[in-house]
Scaffold this motif. Sequence first.
Motif, PDB file in Angstrom:
ATOM      1  N   ARG A  41     -13.750  70.545  40.411  1.00  0.00           N
ATOM      2  CA  ARG A  41     -13.395  70.894  41.788  1.00  0.00           C
ATOM      3  C   ARG A  41     -14.559  70.616  42.742  1.00  0.00           C
ATOM      4  NH1 ARG A  41     -10.765  76.617  42.118  1.00  0.00           N
ATOM      5  NH2 ARG A  41     -10.553  75.802  44.207  1.00  0.00           N
ATOM      6  N   GLY A  42     -14.221  70.254  43.972  1.00  0.00           N
ATOM      7  CA  GLY A  42     -15.205  70.126  45.039  1.00  0.00           C
ATOM      8  C   GLY A  42     -16.266  69.076  44.847  1.00  0.00           C
ATOM      9  N   VAL A  43     -15.925  67.957  44.232  1.00  0.00           N
ATOM     10  CA  VAL A  43     -16.917  66.911  43.941  1.00  0.00           C
ATOM     11  C   VAL A  43     -17.305  66.147  45.208  1.00  0.00           C
ATOM     12  CG1 VAL A  43     -17.332  64.752  42.671  1.00  0.00           C
ATOM     13  CG2 VAL A  43     -16.180  66.665  41.545  1.00  0.00           C
ATOM     14  N   GLU A  44     -18.606  65.898  45.313  1.00  0.00           N
ATOM     15  CA  GLU A  44     -19.166  65.064  46.370  1.00  0.00           C
ATOM     16  C   GLU A  44     -20.055  64.022  45.696  1.00  0.00           C
ATOM     17  OE1 GLU A  44     -19.660  68.334  49.926  1.00  0.00           O
ATOM     18  OE2 GLU A  44     -21.324  68.052  48.511  1.00  0.00           O
ATOM     19  N   PHE A  45     -20.130  62.833  46.282  1.00  0.00           N
ATOM     20  CA  PHE A  45     -20.977  61.774  45.752  1.00  0.00           C
ATOM     21  C   PHE A  45     -22.228  61.628  46.612  1.00  0.00           C
ATOM     22  CE2 PHE A  45     -16.747  60.339  44.277  1.00  0.00           C
ATOM     23  CZ  PHE A  45     -17.000  60.287  42.916  1.00  0.00           C
ATOM     24  N   TYR A  46     -23.355  61.413  45.958  1.00  0.00           N
ATOM     25  CA  TYR A  46     -24.634  61.174  46.627  1.00  0.00           C
ATOM     26  C   TYR A  46     -25.169  59.832  46.148  1.00  0.00           C
ATOM     27  CZ  TYR A  46     -24.332  65.957  48.126  1.00  0.00           C
ATOM     28  OH  TYR A  46     -23.896  67.122  48.703  1.00  0.00           O
ATOM     29  N   VAL A  72     -24.037  52.243  39.918  1.00  0.00           N
ATOM     30  CA  VAL A  72     -22.834  51.777  40.612  1.00  0.00           C
ATOM     31  C   VAL A  72     -22.983  50.358  41.140  1.00  0.00           C
ATOM     32  CG1 VAL A  72     -21.959  54.061  41.208  1.00  0.00           C
ATOM     33  CG2 VAL A  72     -23.515  52.894  42.783  1.00  0.00           C
ATOM     34  N   GLY A  73     -24.164  49.793  41.067  1.00  0.00           N
ATOM     35  CA  GLY A  73     -24.362  48.420  41.517  1.00  0.00           C
ATOM     36  C   GLY A  73     -24.693  48.289  42.994  1.00  0.00           C
ATOM     37  N   SER A  74     -23.877  48.907  43.843  1.00  0.00           N
ATOM     38  CA  SER A  74     -24.135  48.874  45.287  1.00  0.00           C
ATOM     39  C   SER A  74     -23.471  50.077  45.951  1.00  0.00           C
ATOM     40  CB  SER A  74     -23.606  47.576  45.899  1.00  0.00           C
ATOM     41  OG  SER A  74     -22.223  47.631  46.064  1.00  0.00           O
ATOM     42  N   PRO A  75     -23.961  50.460  47.116  1.00  0.00           N
ATOM     43  CA  PRO A  75     -23.346  51.598  47.821  1.00  0.00           C
ATOM     44  C   PRO A  75     -21.872  51.360  48.156  1.00  0.00           C
ATOM     45  CG  PRO A  75     -25.494  51.110  48.748  1.00  0.00           C
ATOM     46  CD  PRO A  75     -25.180  50.001  47.795  1.00  0.00           C
ATOM     47  N   ALA A  76     -21.488  50.106  48.386  1.00  0.00           N
ATOM     48  CA  ALA A  76     -20.096  49.794  48.724  1.00  0.00           C
ATOM     49  C   ALA A  76     -19.138  50.202  47.606  1.00  0.00           C
ATOM     50  CB  ALA A  76     -19.949  48.316  49.035  1.00  0.00           C
ATOM     51  N   VAL A  77     -19.580  50.090  46.366  1.00  0.00           N
ATOM     52  CA  VAL A  77     -18.724  50.428  45.223  1.00  0.00           C
ATOM     53  C   VAL A  77     -18.381  51.919  45.244  1.00  0.00           C
ATOM     54  CG1 VAL A  77     -18.608  50.564  42.702  1.00  0.00           C
ATOM     55  CG2 VAL A  77     -19.565  48.531  43.799  1.00  0.00           C
ATOM     56  N   ILE A  78     -19.397  52.774  45.373  1.00  0.00           N
ATOM     57  CA  ILE A  78     -19.118  54.211  45.343  1.00  0.00           C
ATOM     58  C   ILE A  78     -18.391  54.649  46.609  1.00  0.00           C
ATOM     59  CG2 ILE A  78     -21.336  55.016  46.248  1.00  0.00           C
ATOM     60  CD1 ILE A  78     -19.207  56.592  43.420  1.00  0.00           C
ATOM     61  N   ARG A  79     -18.630  53.994  47.715  1.00  0.00           N
ATOM     62  CA  ARG A  79     -17.878  54.333  48.932  1.00  0.00           C
ATOM     63  C   ARG A  79     -16.393  54.021  48.746  1.00  0.00           C
ATOM     64  NH1 ARG A  79     -22.848  52.853  51.286  1.00  0.00           N
ATOM     65  NH2 ARG A  79     -23.729  54.621  52.431  1.00  0.00           N
ATOM     66  N   LYS A  80     -16.085  52.931  48.058  1.00  0.00           N
ATOM     67  CA  LYS A  80     -14.680  52.573  47.782  1.00  0.00           C
ATOM     68  C   LYS A  80     -14.059  53.619  46.853  1.00  0.00           C
ATOM     69  CE  LYS A  80     -11.215  49.387  46.918  1.00  0.00           C
ATOM     70  NZ  LYS A  80     -10.151  50.342  46.775  1.00  0.00           N
ATOM     71  N   VAL A  81     -14.773  53.963  45.793  1.00  0.00           N
ATOM     72  CA  VAL A  81     -14.279  54.970  44.842  1.00  0.00           C
ATOM     73  C   VAL A  81     -14.043  56.298  45.558  1.00  0.00           C
ATOM     74  CG1 VAL A  81     -14.918  56.371  42.829  1.00  0.00           C
ATOM     75  CG2 VAL A  81     -15.301  53.900  42.806  1.00  0.00           C
ATOM     76  N   ALA A  82     -15.012  56.728  46.349  1.00  0.00           N
ATOM     77  CA  ALA A  82     -14.883  57.998  47.079  1.00  0.00           C
ATOM     78  C   ALA A  82     -13.708  57.950  48.048  1.00  0.00           C
ATOM     79  CB  ALA A  82     -16.179  58.305  47.830  1.00  0.00           C
ATOM     80  N   GLY A  83     -13.532  56.814  48.721  1.00  0.00           N
ATOM     81  CA  GLY A  83     -12.394  56.669  49.640  1.00  0.00           C
ATOM     82  C   GLY A  83     -11.071  56.764  48.912  1.00  0.00           C
ATOM     83  N   ASP A  84     -10.970  56.103  47.756  1.00  0.00           N
ATOM     84  CA  ASP A  84      -9.744  56.143  46.957  1.00  0.00           C
ATOM     85  C   ASP A  84      -9.429  57.562  46.478  1.00  0.00           C
ATOM     86  OD1 ASP A  84      -9.546  53.416  47.319  1.00  0.00           O
ATOM     87  OD2 ASP A  84     -10.152  52.897  45.269  1.00  0.00           O
ATOM     88  N   LEU A  85     -10.484  58.350  46.207  1.00  0.00           N
ATOM     89  CA  LEU A  85     -10.300  59.718  45.719  1.00  0.00           C
ATOM     90  C   LEU A  85     -10.298  60.747  46.857  1.00  0.00           C
ATOM     91  CD1 LEU A  85     -12.727  59.555  42.656  1.00  0.00           C
ATOM     92  CD2 LEU A  85     -10.227  59.511  42.579  1.00  0.00           C
ATOM     93  N   ALA A  86     -10.484  60.284  48.078  1.00  0.00           N
ATOM     94  CA  ALA A  86     -10.563  61.145  49.268  1.00  0.00           C
ATOM     95  C   ALA A  86     -11.670  62.189  49.122  1.00  0.00           C
ATOM     96  CB  ALA A  86      -9.213  61.803  49.549  1.00  0.00           C
ATOM     97  N   LEU A  87     -12.838  61.733  48.653  1.00  0.00           N
ATOM     98  CA  LEU A  87     -13.992  62.604  48.477  1.00  0.00           C
ATOM     99  C   LEU A  87     -15.141  62.126  49.363  1.00  0.00           C
ATOM    100  CD1 LEU A  87     -13.953  62.951  44.580  1.00  0.00           C
ATOM    101  CD2 LEU A  87     -13.177  64.619  46.275  1.00  0.00           C
ATOM    102  N   PRO A  88     -15.999  63.037  49.788  1.00  0.00           N
ATOM    103  CA  PRO A  88     -17.122  62.642  50.638  1.00  0.00           C
ATOM    104  C   PRO A  88     -18.216  61.925  49.852  1.00  0.00           C
ATOM    105  CG  PRO A  88     -17.202  64.984  50.222  1.00  0.00           C
ATOM    106  CD  PRO A  88     -15.925  64.474  49.607  1.00  0.00           C
ATOM    107  N   VAL A  89     -18.928  61.054  50.549  1.00  0.00           N
ATOM    108  CA  VAL A  89     -20.081  60.363  49.961  1.00  0.00           C
ATOM    109  C   VAL A  89     -21.222  60.430  50.966  1.00  0.00           C
ATOM    110  CG1 VAL A  89     -19.288  58.084  50.731  1.00  0.00           C
ATOM    111  CG2 VAL A  89     -20.890  58.253  48.841  1.00  0.00           C
TER     112      VAL A  89
END
Length: 117
Positions: A41-46, A72-89
């Motif tokens: 629950r409540g996951v955030e990415f840094y 993750v290779g690049s910040p764009a990758v985790i931003r895409k993942v976070a967007g797909d999961l509707a989680l903050p980064v």
Amino acid sequence: MGWRDRYGLRRRRRGPRVAKFDRSATDEDIETLIEFAKTRRGVEFYVEPETFATETTAVAVASDGEWTRRRVGSPAVIRKVAGDLALPVYDVQLTGYPARMRAYNERRRQTDSEEPA
């Protein structure tokens, strides 16, 4: 001057220096972050910056402070993942790590030191 610098101390470098990473991000790294986010629950990415030895990494932190770090290779990758999961980064260089992560680490340290030898 040829292959020596002005003072004759160093060879000229040809082309840019390229960092040599210990390993690159894999699909398994990304899948681990996604699985962590889906099962807590409540996951955030840094997002952590690339270093000389490691590609860009991301730390997923749950509401109780439990965390995991993966390449993750690049910040764009985790931003895409976070967007797909509707989680903050967040960019860890701007925000720092959440206090709950430090509290979780401290609780684990105390638990580990209380275990019998």
